[in-house]
Design an enzyme around this catalytic site. Structure first.
Site, PDB file in Angstrom:
ATOM      1  CE1 TYR A 150      -3.073  -2.715   0.209  1.00 37.67           C
ATOM      2  CE2 TYR A 150      -4.184  -1.810   2.027  1.00 37.67           C
ATOM      3  CZ  TYR A 150      -4.204  -3.029   0.962  1.00 37.67           C
ATOM      4  OH  TYR A 150      -5.145  -3.646   1.187  1.00 37.67           O
ATOM      5  CG  ASP A 228      -3.057 -20.109   0.289  1.00 35.69           C
ATOM      6  OD1 ASP A 228      -2.085 -19.811   1.169  1.00 35.69           O
ATOM      7  OD2 ASP A 228      -2.471 -20.556  -0.824  1.00 35.69           O
ATOM      8  CG  ASP A 256     -13.062  -5.931   5.334  1.00 38.43           C
ATOM      9  OD1 ASP A 256     -12.708  -5.164   6.757  1.00 38.43           O
ATOM     10  OD2 ASP A 256     -13.600  -4.898   4.364  1.00 38.43           O
TER      11      ASP A 256
END
Ligand code: NAD
Length: 366
Positions: A150, A228, A256
């Site tokens: 980011y 994963d 989230d």
């Protein structure tokens, strides 16, 4: 701040940032709870209310005025409602309310994001997962917030694009230490989530994080899990996690995903901390313009953020636990807002119910 902070002699300083939309509504609930704690305990908190987000743009032209930054610099913590809304959607980038939030994170080096995920039997019916999967879920996601892809170098032309993911040893060390301290307040188990079979940054994380835990937190265990696999295990066996430590991008996605275990955005608190224990405490949800001004916003996420502030920045774990227990008691009694129940209560009714239980609990334990 010393251990004496917050007693009558020397108050804690907290900057209140109500913000936009339902922000001021849930922030009022937090203020009520702090009043109750202040009345019944030797806990003196000075609230200094300042502008952020769209409200700050309207008043000053900037989403994070210098006065707000100065107030935070003199404070132990900041409590934020929410920012943003359609009123400011057409504004230039420099006047977007959300920029206020990004700037405060950068200004104060808030590198460690905490998101607790706790399920409660009274809320199991609101989660998309089956109740038997939700029993006993109590995990803390520790996400690195200021590094990784980011914030790395970025570029794009018509044919290619690149987002550089870079981490340094000190960045990994400080967030691992934060996770180690959190683990010591819990069940002393950290799951380090990465993609070390493919990514060099993950291999650096593994080497550095394991060294920190081995040398500085020998009473804490750390296991590895690929991201994963973690995304599956969060749905199939979420109760097995204690502290989940991960980098910025993986943490964004996994937090989230995990939030869905709880049932509503209105139930999820968060904290973003720096090395000096200054923290920004805020609900995970946004300003919910669709329900703003109606008095129906769910205040629990904000009240749980207050509990996090008491625990992580003000060093008052007793009051934090008392507040959390009162909130859980309200859930058990079915005192829920309309995001969960069609005939649910309003923001103020829920807040008063929590405050009444808290005042009782404080009186009993005095
Ligand atoms: P949102 O979280 O504001 O709302 C999503 C949905 O959840 C809406 O239907 C809303 O009514 C509901 N909801 C959220 N919080 C609730 C609560 N406490 N009680 C009851 N219902 C609740 O997300 P959005 O609609 O995508 O964004 C709205 C604005 O908020 C945007 O401007 C966005 O940029 C901003 N935002 C701010 C933050 C923040 O301040 N930290 C975070 C996310 C979004």
């Amino acid at each position: 701040m010393t251990n004496e902070s917050g007693t009558r002699g020397r108050p804690f300083k907290v900057v209140g940032l109500p913000g936009d939309g339902i922000g001021p509504e849930v922030y009022s609930a937090a203020r009520r709870v702090l009043d109750v704690l202040g009345e019944s305990r030797d806990l003196h908190i000075e609230l200094d209310e300042q502008l952020i987000g769209g409200a700050a743009v309207d008043a000053t032209g900037s989403p994070l005025p210098q006065q707000t930054i100065d107030a935070c610099r003199a404070a132990d913590a900041a409590l934020l409602g929410a920012v943003g809304g359609p009123k400011w959607d057409g504004r230039p980038a420099e006047q977007r309310p959300e920029l206020g939030l990004l700037r405060i994170r950068a200004e104060f080096g808030l590198f460690c994001n905490l998101r607790p995920i706790v399920t409660h039997p009274a809320l199991h019916a609101f989660s998309p997962l089956r109740p038997e999967r939700l029993r006993g879920v109590d995990l803390m996601i520790v996400r690195e917030l200021t590094g990784g892809s980011y914030f790395g170098k970025k570029w794009r032309d018509d044919d290619q694009a690149e987002d550089v993911c870079r981490y340094t040893r000190p960045e990994v060390e400080r967030v691992t230490r934060a996770a180690g301290r959190i683990a010591r307040q819990r069940n002393r188990r950290i799951t380090l989530v990465d993609k070390a079979n493919v990514l060099e940054t993950s291999r650096l994380w593994r080497a550095v994080a394991h060294r920190v835990i081995r040398d500085e937190f020998p009473d804490v265990t750390m296991e590895n899990m690929y991201v994963d696999a973690a995304s599956m295990h969060l749905l199939t066996r979420p109760a097995d996690f204690d502290v989940l430590l991960t980098e910025n991008l993986f943490g964004d996605i996994l937090s989230d995903e995990a939030s869905m275990l709880c049932g509503s955005m209105g139930l999820l608190p968060s904290a973003s901390l720096n090395e000096e224990r200054f923290g920004l405490y805020e609900p995970v949800h946004g300003s919910a313009p669709d329900i703003a001004g109606k008095g129906v916003a769910n205040p629990y996420a904000m009240l749980l953020s207050v509990a996090m502030m008491l625990r992580h920045s003000l060093n008052r774990p007793g009051e934090a636990e008392a507040l959390e227990q009162c909130i859980h008691a309200c859930w058990a009694d079915g005192l829920l807002t309309r995001d969960l129940l069609p005939d649910g209560l309003g923001t103020e009714d829920v807040t008063e119910a929590v405050c009444a239980r808290l005042a009782n609990a404080m009186a009993l334990s005095a």
